[in-house]
Design a protein around this motif. Structure first.
Motif, mmCIF file in Angstrom:
data_model
loop_
_atom_site.group_PDB
_atom_site.id
_atom_site.type_symbol
_atom_site.label_atom_id
_atom_site.label_comp_id
_atom_site.label_asym_id
_atom_site.label_seq_id
_atom_site.Cartn_x
_atom_site.Cartn_y
_atom_site.Cartn_z
ATOM 1 N N ASP A 86 6.068 4.935 -6.714
ATOM 2 C CA ASP A 86 4.889 5.307 -5.907
ATOM 3 C C ASP A 86 4.176 4.051 -5.399
ATOM 4 O OD1 ASP A 86 5.455 7.923 -6.401
ATOM 5 O OD2 ASP A 86 3.886 8.216 -7.912
ATOM 6 N N ASP A 87 4.045 3.067 -6.293
ATOM 7 C CA ASP A 87 3.364 1.833 -5.925
ATOM 8 C C ASP A 87 4.138 1.099 -4.832
ATOM 9 O OD1 ASP A 87 1.248 -0.056 -6.371
ATOM 10 O OD2 ASP A 87 2.828 -1.396 -7.100
ATOM 11 N N GLN B 164 2.903 0.205 -1.030
ATOM 12 C CA GLN B 164 2.906 -1.172 -0.499
ATOM 13 C C GLN B 164 3.717 -1.255 0.786
ATOM 14 O OE1 GLN B 164 0.907 -3.298 -1.562
ATOM 15 N NE2 GLN B 164 0.349 -2.181 -3.427
#
Ligand code: ADE
Length: 224
Positions: free
Chosen positions: A204-205, A209
């Motif tokens: 998810d991160d 990004q």
């Protein structure tokens, strides 16, 4: 949701709405898309839908009577939330417009042609004028198809959970992150390791990004 599209070229749109997601949405009873031939509402023997403009400029203008008859006929059968006219000088269509239109019950989309439509139609019958971009098409049919497609796919149930429109590009003013499928390696070109890690928080991160980076690089205007 019901969308009535008014056009002098229904054949242009027939195939489009009978394929893929648009066909599925209609078969599942989630959307009704009706194509109406403006010519069917003419009363003269030549079935004229356009005429020369007053004032002598070049080009033809779509006549008021058949369009008024068709809209009046539809309005006598149900209430409409919006009567939209597709025009390059309308407000610019975007994801926000699609989101709000997808919440309506009944919408008419009138496809313009030639030099435009008799301005009295815009003054008295149209509630909203929408452009799909700063370029001129030969007619509004493609604009009606573009808008209808992006509206209908937002109706709950049209897309499956995995295809959820909530993860679409533009839904949160960010471009979507890159996507990959099998094989994980092709000609030495590898899918980013993080996507194979099985760690959802990391994935998810990474996706966030990537969305930020692509938006900054490709569409910085969306971040303003
Ligand atoms: N008709 C012609 N050009 C158009 C455009 N860019 N958007 C909507 N309708 C149109």
């Amino acid at each position: 949701m019901r969308i009535d599209i008014l056009t002098v070229f229904p054949d242009m749109l027939e195939g489009f709405f009978n394929c893929s997601m648009m066909a599925r949405a209609q078969k599942a009873g989630l959307a009704e898309i009706h194509l109406h031939d403006i010519r069917d509402y003419t009363t003269d023997k030549h079935h004229k839908t356009d005429d020369y403009p007053f004032g002598g400029c070049a080009g033809l203008v779509m006549k008021i009577e058949p369009i008024d008859r068709l809209i009046t006929d539809l309005k006598s059968q149900r209430d409409y939330d919006e009567v939209i006219y597709t025009s390059p000088d309308g407000e610019q269509f975007n994801q926000k417009t699609a989101n709000s239109l997808s919440l309506l019950n009944n919408v008419i989309i009138l496809c313009g042609h030639y030099k435009g439509i008799d301005y009295r139609i815009r003054e008295h019958l149209i509630t909203r004028e929408i452009s799909i971009g700063d370029y001129v098409l030969t007619g509004g049919e493609l604009a009606a198809a573009v808008m209808t497609d992006s509206i209908v796919r937002l109706i709950p149930g049209v897309l499956s959970d995995e295809q959820s429109a909530l993860s679409d590009c533009f839904q949160d003013n960010l471009l979507a992150p890159p996507v990959y499928t099998r094989p994980a390696e092709y000609k030495g070109w590898r899918v980013p390791d993080v996507l194979l890690s099985g760690n959802q928080a990391l994935i998810d991160d990474w996706e966030f990004q990537q969305s930020m980076e692509r938006t900054k690089r490709l569409r910085p205007d969306l971040l303003k």
